[in-house]
Design an enzyme around this catalytic site. Structure first.
Site, PDB file in Angstrom:
ATOM      1  N   GLU A 189      67.797  91.449  42.482  1.00  0.00           N
ATOM      2  CA  GLU A 189      68.007  92.895  42.584  1.00  0.00           C
ATOM      3  C   GLU A 189      67.400  93.460  43.859  1.00  0.00           C
ATOM      4  O   GLU A 189      66.248  93.910  43.856  1.00  0.00           O
ATOM      5  CB  GLU A 189      67.395  93.615  41.380  1.00  0.00           C
ATOM      6  CG  GLU A 189      68.122  93.395  40.081  1.00  0.00           C
ATOM      7  CD  GLU A 189      67.563  94.257  38.945  1.00  0.00           C
ATOM      8  OE1 GLU A 189      66.555  94.966  39.158  1.00  0.00           O
ATOM      9  OE2 GLU A 189      68.132  94.211  37.843  1.00  0.00           O
ATOM     10  N   GLU A 276      72.399  90.060  34.095  1.00  0.00           N
ATOM     11  CA  GLU A 276      71.312  90.660  33.321  1.00  0.00           C
ATOM     12  C   GLU A 276      71.811  91.934  32.676  1.00  0.00           C
ATOM     13  O   GLU A 276      72.420  92.772  33.341  1.00  0.00           O
ATOM     14  CB  GLU A 276      70.181  91.023  34.302  1.00  0.00           C
ATOM     15  CG  GLU A 276      68.791  90.816  33.780  1.00  0.00           C
ATOM     16  CD  GLU A 276      67.761  91.244  34.827  1.00  0.00           C
ATOM     17  OE1 GLU A 276      67.460  90.449  35.736  1.00  0.00           O
ATOM     18  OE2 GLU A 276      67.268  92.377  34.725  1.00  0.00           O
TER      19      GLU A 276
HETATM   20  C1  IDC Z   1      60.837  93.260  33.765  1.00  0.00           C
HETATM   21  C2  IDC Z   1      60.231  92.611  32.552  1.00  0.00           C
HETATM   22  C3  IDC Z   1      58.803  93.059  32.393  1.00  0.00           C
HETATM   23  C4  IDC Z   1      58.039  92.789  33.687  1.00  0.00           C
HETATM   24  C5  IDC Z   1      58.754  93.397  34.887  1.00  0.00           C
HETATM   25  C6  IDC Z   1      58.082  92.998  36.186  1.00  0.00           C
HETATM   26  O1  IDC Z   1      61.010  92.924  31.426  1.00  0.00           O
HETATM   27  O2  IDC Z   1      58.182  92.393  31.318  1.00  0.00           O
HETATM   28  O3  IDC Z   1      56.743  93.328  33.592  1.00  0.00           O
HETATM   29  O4  IDC Z   1      60.101  92.972  34.928  1.00  0.00           O
HETATM   30  O5  IDC Z   1      58.373  93.849  37.207  1.00  0.00           O
HETATM   31  C7  IDC Z   1      65.313  94.353  35.922  1.00  0.00           C
HETATM   32  C8  IDC Z   1      64.712  93.153  36.537  1.00  0.00           C
HETATM   33  C9  IDC Z   1      63.822  92.437  35.556  1.00  0.00           C
HETATM   34  C10 IDC Z   1      63.007  93.429  34.741  1.00  0.00           C
HETATM   35  C11 IDC Z   1      64.000  94.223  33.880  1.00  0.00           C
HETATM   36  C12 IDC Z   1      63.320  95.252  32.974  1.00  0.00           C
HETATM   37  O6  IDC Z   1      65.654  92.259  37.061  1.00  0.00           O
HETATM   38  O7  IDC Z   1      62.962  91.590  36.263  1.00  0.00           O
HETATM   39  O8  IDC Z   1      62.151  92.738  33.918  1.00  0.00           O
HETATM   40  N1  IDC Z   1      64.947  94.884  34.750  1.00  0.00           N
HETATM   41  O9  IDC Z   1      62.640  96.192  33.717  1.00  0.00           O
HETATM   42  N2  IDC Z   1      66.250  95.120  36.450  1.00  0.00           N
HETATM   43  C13 IDC Z   1      66.470  96.158  35.636  1.00  0.00           C
HETATM   44  C14 IDC Z   1      65.663  96.028  34.540  1.00  0.00           C
END
Ligand code: IDC
Length: 452
Positions: A189, A276
């Protein structure tokens, strides 16, 4: 002469009709393929991007990946689920046919920035590559597809660690070049103002590195603003074959206007993959919006777009698919799933056609006997309508870390057991269908101590 002209005209018309018929048949078979249940590597073979559609080189029709993403494989709420047992639970119970291995580049002792880890960066990298290898091997043994994801997030612009990305993908693509089931996602991302032109520069350097080793693997490229702007990428797609573009959505945050972006991209002919999605808010936590999530999955299915649920984890956040704190690493029952997990996996089951198949009967007459050489002989009575049986055994009463064996006969030998340990055994029958295995109820449990 006029006669001949007429004849030629008729022939011309016939030709057109035949051509139209061929086109119609092709469209129908492609559409039929789009509706297809998620199938395995031995069914689809190598994948190929054709127009906007991911297709199977084996059937010529659409290929649909209905997958699950790990949480970060560098996180302790992520890597414990990289196993054949965990993946096979997802495959057996919900028809999941693909896994995404999310390797953060920075956060939480990431590949490029170990932050506070006690180990050196090299040790961190070696450990993460080992976990990828475990995941790829497990997926391969199970006939599943697997995405290796370079999980750019806090580092925002993939060009920041481009050198590391190139070295990483050179190594991965060399290692897995011979495999049809490995896909490469080169930047999860991009965000923080990273433009499509920045991403294009990065992709134009990283993709050729993969192509040197693997000329036709499917490569997935992130899009600006946390992989939301597929409409922007569609204005100037990359010039490589077998490339798809990432769209991510979290249903409680991203609604109609984001679905519109997808529609715009598709109209322009951009092949999209949702590597995702969450039913939760974009934070990965907060409210769930199942009504919006359903709209999304319906739209994706209508367009034959593959998707991966975030994430296979027991972390205390609402996007996690397992119940917060559940200690089971595989073999989850519905009581071990979170609210999101229950919803997502029910959708998968239905969308994979597993709801409409009658289950085989319950297994009875289970017998276990300790035979010489630390072995168990397990036998049972054939169950009604069974194509085979799945045996679970564990040294733990609750079947924690249980091992599985699948057989088509009514007995099996289990070896390499530990002397003086008590083992618990149970099994269930399965019936095979195009959609996957449909399981019957578990037999009772037998316990036995290994004495010889
Ligand atoms: C989130 C995880 C969370 C962690 C965080 C780190 O769910 O536990 O603390 O990342 O920065 C994304 C990302 C993905 C995110 C997820 C939810 O690709 O890494 O995971 N998310 O926030 N994009 C949109 C949402």
């Amino acid at each position: 002469m006029p006669e001949i002209t007429k004849f030629c005209e008729v022939e011309e018309r016939m030709k057109k009709r035949i051509l139209l018929c061929i086109i119609a048949v092709l469209c129908v078979s492609l559409l039929a393929g789009v509706k297809a249940e998620a199938a395995g590597v031995s069914d689809y073979g190598a994948l190929k991007v054709s127009g906007t559609q991911l297709t199977s080189t084996r059937t010529g029709g659409a290929a649909v990946l209905r997958g699950v993403s790990t949480h970060g494989i560098n996180w302790d709420v992520g890597y414990p689920y990289i196993s054949k047992e965990a993946f096979s639970t997802l495959q057996d119970d919900y028809g999941v046919n693909a896994i995404r291995l999310a390797m953060y580049t920075t956060e939480y002792f990431g590949y490029c920035d170990k932050a506070g880890a006690g180990e050196s960066q090299g040790e961190v990298q070696a450990k993460l590559k080992e976990r990828i290898d475990t995941g790829v091997k497990a997926a391969t043994e199970l006939d599943m597809y697997v995405i290796i994801d370079w999980h750019v997030l806090n580092d925002q612009n993939p060009n920041k660690y481009k050198k590391e990305a190139k070295a990483f993908f050179r190594e991965m693509s060399k290692k897995y070049a011979g495999q049809d089931n490995v896909l490469y996602e080169i930047c999860n991302e991009p965000n923080g103002g990273t433009t499509w032109s920045d991403i294009t520069k990065y992709a134009n350097e990283v993709i050729p590195v993969i192509r040197e080793n693997d000329s036709d693997a499917v490569i997935i490229v992130g899009t600006p603003t946390w992989s939301q702007d597929v409409d922007v990428a569609a204005e100037k797609p990359l010039s490589f074959d077998n490339v798809m573009y990432t769209l991510h959505f979290y249903a409680a945050t991203h609604k109609d206007s984001y679905r519109q972006k997808l529609q715009t991209a598709l109209n322009k002919g951009l092949p999209v993959m949702v590597t995702e999605f969450g039913v939760s808010e974009a934070s990965g936590d907060g409210n769930l919006d199942t009504a919006e999530a359903k709209k999304w999955l319906d739209l994706l299915d209508e367009n034959g777009i593959s998707y991966f649920a975030w994430s296979l984890s027991n972390k205390s956040e609402s996007s996690a698919l397992l119940k917060s704190g559940t200690s089971k690493k595989s073999g989850w029952g519905s009581g071990d799933l979170s609210k999101a997990g229950k919803w997502v996996f029910n959708q998968y089951k239905t969308r994979n056609g597993l709801d409409n198949i009658a289950a085989p009967g319950k297994v009875t007459g289970l017998k276990v006997k300790n035979v010489k050489g630390r072995k168990l002989k397990v036998s049972w009575k054939a169950a009604a309508d069974a194509d085979g049986y799945q045996i679970l055994y564990s040294a733990n009463k609750k079947f924690k870390n249980a091992k599985r064996k699948t057989v088509t006969s009514c007995s099996v030998k289990i070896s390499k057991l530990k002397r003086n340990k008590t083992y618990y055994v149970k099994l269930r029958a399965y019936k095979k269908s195009e959609a996957g295995k449909k399981f019957g109820k578990y037999s009772g449990v037998k316990k036995i101590k290994i004495k010889k």
